[in-house]
Design an enzyme around this catalytic site. Structure first.
Site, short mmCIF file in Angstrom:
data_model
loop_
_atom_site.label_atom_id
_atom_site.label_comp_id
_atom_site.label_asym_id
_atom_site.label_seq_id
_atom_site.Cartn_x
_atom_site.Cartn_y
_atom_site.Cartn_z
N ASP A 60 45.28 -69.20 46.88
CA ASP A 60 45.84 -70.50 47.30
C ASP A 60 47.34 -70.57 47.02
O ASP A 60 48.09 -71.30 47.68
CB ASP A 60 45.17 -71.66 46.54
CG ASP A 60 43.68 -71.49 46.30
OD1 ASP A 60 43.23 -70.34 46.16
OD2 ASP A 60 42.98 -72.50 46.22
N ASP B 19 50.52 -76.01 42.05
CA ASP B 19 50.37 -76.72 43.31
C ASP B 19 51.48 -77.73 43.57
O ASP B 19 51.39 -78.52 44.52
CB ASP B 19 48.99 -77.39 43.36
CG ASP B 19 47.90 -76.35 43.59
OD1 ASP B 19 48.18 -75.36 44.29
OD2 ASP B 19 46.80 -76.52 43.07
N1 GLY Z 1 43.57 -75.09 46.27
C1 GLY Z 1 42.28 -75.49 45.89
C2 GLY Z 1 41.29 -75.43 46.97
O1 GLY Z 1 41.53 -74.90 48.04
O2 GLY Z 1 40.20 -75.95 46.76
#
Ligand code: GLY
Length: 417
Positions: A196, A138
Site C-alpha cells: 500500500d 498513510d
Molecule cells: N491501506 C489499507 C488498505 O488497503 O486496507
C-alpha cells in the site's frame, strides 16, 4: 486497523516463523457464494457511449453525495464505512480521512460548482494537522487526496506548503540504508513495508516538483525500485508485507495481513501496486516502472479467478479455500479501473485499448445494481460490496470511502480521455 487476534497472530508468526504453509490450501471451491451477500439496487439505463456513461454516472454520484454531505456535516468525523446500519468514522489522524475530501474534490472537478468547492475546501482544511502526523505512512493518502487534489484544481499556493510539510514528515520514515520508508508504527515487526505504501510516493514526487529539491523524488524512486525487487513474485503478484532487517537492509520476513494467506494475492494490494507503478511512471518516465505496471495489469486481467464482471474477490486466491466466503472487493475494482485508465495513456494503441476497455467494463459493473447503491441507501456511500479486512472479519460487504474515491476519480479520468 488491528485487533487483538491479528496482533497475536503477528506476534506468534514473528516468534515462530509461521508461513503460508500454516494456512493449508484445500480443494478448489465449487460454489460462488458471492450471490448470497448481494442486495440489488434499482437498475439505471446508462448511455452506450462511454464518455456519456461516465458523465451520467458522475451526475448520479453527485446526487448520492449531496445526501452524504447533508448527513455528515462535521469534517472532524470522517465517514469511512457503513455496516449493519451503522456508520464507522475515522479519527482525525486515521488513514482514510483524506478520501472524503478527495471525493468532494472529484465532484467539484465534474460539477465545477461553488458549493462543491466550498465543501471540498472545508473538509480539506479540517485535515491540516495531518501534515505533522507521525503515526502513519498513510500521510500520503491523507494529504495528497485532499490538499493534492485541491492544488491541482484550484492552484491555491497555500496547499503547496502543506504538501511539502507533509512530505518532510513522511521522509522521517525513510531509511537510506534500506532505501524504503517503513509503514506501520505498531506491531512487532522490525521494519515493515506494505505494498500500500507505493501510494504514498505521490506526495513525495509532488513535493520535489513544488520545491525543486530532488530529495523527496529520490526517496520515492528508491522505495519503488526496492519494492519492485522484494515485494513481487515472478508472475507480478505481490506479498502484502515485507519486513526488513535493519542491520543487513535485506528482507527477512514476508507475509500477508489482509489477504487469505502469506503466499496469496490480496486484490487491493495488486491494485495499490498497479496504481503506484503507473503513477511512478507519470512522475519519472522511468521505463522500469512502466514495465512493472504493465506486468501487474496483465496479471490482474488474465487471472483465472477474476470474475466475469471484473470485480475481483478480496483475494485472487480466495476460491482455493472452500471455507472462505467469496466476498468481492469493489474498492479493488475502482482503484484498478482508475490506474488502468492512466496506464492506457502511456502505451501503444492496441494495449491502450485493452486497458481502457477493461477499465470501462469495471466501471460499468460497479455502476450496476449489484454494486451501486440506491439514493439515500448504503449510508450515502456510492459503492456496496467492498472488503476492508477479511482475516479480521472487519468491513465485509461494506462501502469504503476509498472505493468511492477511486470510482469518482476513474469516472473523471474517463471523461478526460
Ligand atoms: N491501506 C489499507 C488498505 O488497503 O486496507
Amino acid at each position: 486497523m488491528i485487533n487483538n487476534k491479528q496482533l497475536l497472530i503477528s506476534i506468534v508468526c514473528v516468534l515462530s516463523a509461521c508461513s503460508a504453509t500454516d494456512k493449508k490450501l484445500t480443494a478448489p471451491a465449487t460454489n460462488d457464494k458471492v450471490q448470497s451477500t448481494v442486495t440489488y439496487s434499482k437498475k439505471i439505463d446508462w448511455p452506450v457511449d462511454n464518455v456519456a456513461f461516465c458523465n451520467a454516472a458522475l451526475d448520479e454520484a453527485t446526487m448520492q453525495y449531496d445526501g452524504f454531505r447533508k448527513t455528515y456535516t462535521d469534517p472532524s468525523k470522517v465517514p469511512r464505512s457503513f455496516s449493519n446500519g451503522v456508520t464507522r468514522f475515522d479519527p482525525m489522524l486515521g488513514w482514510t480521512t483524506g478520501f472524503v475530501a478527495g471525493s468532494f474534490w472529484n465532484l467539484y472537478e465534474h460539477n465545477k460548482n461553488q458549493t462543491w468547492l466550498d465543501t471540498a475546501t472545508e473538509w480539506t482544511k479540517a485535515l491540516e494537522k495531518n501534515q505533522y502526523n507521525r503515526k502513519t505512512h498513510d500521510i500520503g493518502f491523507i494529504i495528497y487526496d485532499s490538499f493534492g487534489n485541491g492544488l491541482r484544481l484550484t492552484n491555491n499556493k497555500a496547499y503547496e506548503d502543506v504538501i511539502v510539510s507533509a512530505a518532510k514528515t513522511l521522509m522521517e520514515r525513510f531509511n537510506p540504508q534500506i532505501g524504503v520508508t517503513y509503514s506501520w508504527s505498531w506491531g512487532t515487526w522490525e521494519f515493515p513495508v506494505i505494498i500500500d505504501n507505493m501510494m504514498n510516493l505521490e506526495l513525495l514526487y509532488r513535493a520535489s516538483e513544488i520545491t525543486g529539491d530532488s530529495v523527496y523524488r529520490d526517496a520515492a524512486i528508491s522505495h519503488a525500485t526496492i519494492t519492485m525487487e522484494h515485494h513481487f513474485r515472478d508472475d507480478y503478484s505481490s506479498f502484502h508485507l515485507v519486513n526488513y532487517d535493519r542491520e543487513t537492509g535485506k528482507p527477512n520476513w514476508k507475509q500477508t495481513f489482509q489477504g487469505i494467506a502469506d503466499d496469496s494475492s490480496w486484490s487491493r494490494g495488486q491494485g495499490w501496486g498497479l496504481y503506484g507503478y503507473t503513477m511512478s511512471y507519470r512522475f519519472t518516465k522511468e521505463d522500469k516502472f512502466l514495465e512493472h505496471a504493465r506486468g501487474i495489469a496483465n496479471y490482474i486481467l488474465t487471472h483465472p479467478n477474476m470474475p466475469e464482471d471484473l470485480v475481483p474477490y478480496f483475494d485472487y486466491d480466495a476460491p482455493k479455500y472452500p471455507e472462505v466466503t467469496l466476498y468481492r472487493d469493489s474498492s479493488a475494482a475502482s482503484l484498478v479501473a482508475s490506474a488502468l485508465l492512466e496506464l492506457s495513456t502511456f502505451v501503444e494503441e492496441a494495449e491502450s485499448k485493452r486497458y481502457y476497455d477493461a477499465a470501462i467494463k469495471m466501471l460499468r459493473s460497479l455502476s450496476s445494481p449489484a454494486y451501486l447503491a440506491d439514493k439515500g441507501q448504503n449510508g450515502h456511500f456510492l459503492l456496496k460490496q467492498a472488503t476492508g479486512n477479511y482475516p479480521a472479519n472487519d468491513e465485509l460487504n461494506s462501502p469504503l470511502n476509498y472505493g468511492d474515491y477511486y470510482y469518482l476519480q476513474a469516472l473523471n479520468r474517463c471523461k478526460a480521455l
